[in-house]
Design a protein around this motif. Structure first.
Motif, mmCIF file in Angstrom:
data_model
loop_
_atom_site.group_PDB
_atom_site.id
_atom_site.type_symbol
_atom_site.label_atom_id
_atom_site.label_comp_id
_atom_site.label_asym_id
_atom_site.label_seq_id
_atom_site.Cartn_x
_atom_site.Cartn_y
_atom_site.Cartn_z
ATOM 1 N N SER A 15 -113.714 56.159 13.859
ATOM 2 C CA SER A 15 -112.421 55.854 14.393
ATOM 3 C C SER A 15 -111.667 56.970 14.952
ATOM 4 N N LEU A 20 -106.611 55.089 9.679
ATOM 5 C CA LEU A 20 -107.284 53.737 9.860
ATOM 6 C C LEU A 20 -108.565 53.812 9.198
ATOM 7 N N SER A 24 -109.847 51.688 5.756
ATOM 8 C CA SER A 24 -110.967 50.856 5.603
ATOM 9 C C SER A 24 -111.880 51.225 4.793
ATOM 10 N N ASN A 94 -111.883 41.779 5.821
ATOM 11 C CA ASN A 94 -110.920 42.003 7.206
ATOM 12 C C ASN A 94 -110.736 43.704 7.303
ATOM 13 N N SER A 96 -109.571 46.791 10.054
ATOM 14 C CA SER A 96 -108.541 47.035 11.070
ATOM 15 C C SER A 96 -109.529 47.113 12.445
ATOM 16 N N GLU A 97 -108.654 46.936 13.740
ATOM 17 C CA GLU A 97 -109.147 46.880 14.761
ATOM 18 C C GLU A 97 -109.777 48.209 15.443
ATOM 19 N N GLY A 98 -109.061 49.016 15.202
ATOM 20 C CA GLY A 98 -109.462 50.414 15.527
ATOM 21 C C GLY A 98 -110.695 51.273 15.103
ATOM 22 N N ASP A 100 -114.789 51.261 14.197
ATOM 23 C CA ASP A 100 -115.955 50.812 14.729
ATOM 24 C C ASP A 100 -117.276 50.716 13.423
#
Length: 105
Positions: A15, A20, A24, A94, A96-98, A100
């Motif tokens: 990231s 983030l 995660s 689930n 976070s979107e940021g 990988d």
């Protein structure tokens, strides 16, 4: 409950935002510990730094430049003593979107 022996899941997270990636990692670790799996990590890998040099003016001054950088933060989490519950819980997680995610079994 089915337990798989001598198998591990290696989760690699990348990231640009360090907050983030920490959140995660905590989610993944809590989920694995809830299903009685052994967790090693998160192990911080070296931060990769990429520099970009851009001309400020497209026509005249080549001496006038701006520098930008992107830092990529990465972590590794190893999960041992797998069960079917652990894999199901990790699949439903689930994140976070940021961030990988790379998963190796």
């Amino acid at each position: 409950m089915v337990t798989y022996k001598k198998q591990k899941i290696r989760i690699k997270l990348k990231s640009y935002d360090p907050n983030l990636i920490v959140n995660s990692c905590n989610k993944i670790k809590e989920t694995a510990l809830r299903t009685n799996a052994n967790v090693i990590g998160p192990i911080a890998l070296p931060t990769k730094r990429k520099l970009y040099c851009v001309l400020r003016s497209p026509h005249v001054d080549k001496d006038s430049r701006e520098h930008f950088e992107i830092r990529t933060h990465s972590r590794i989490i190893d999960i041992y003593t797998l069960s079917s519950q652990t894999i199901d819980a990790l699949m439903k997680l689930n994140i976070s979107e940021g961030v990988d995610i790379e998963v190796k079994i």
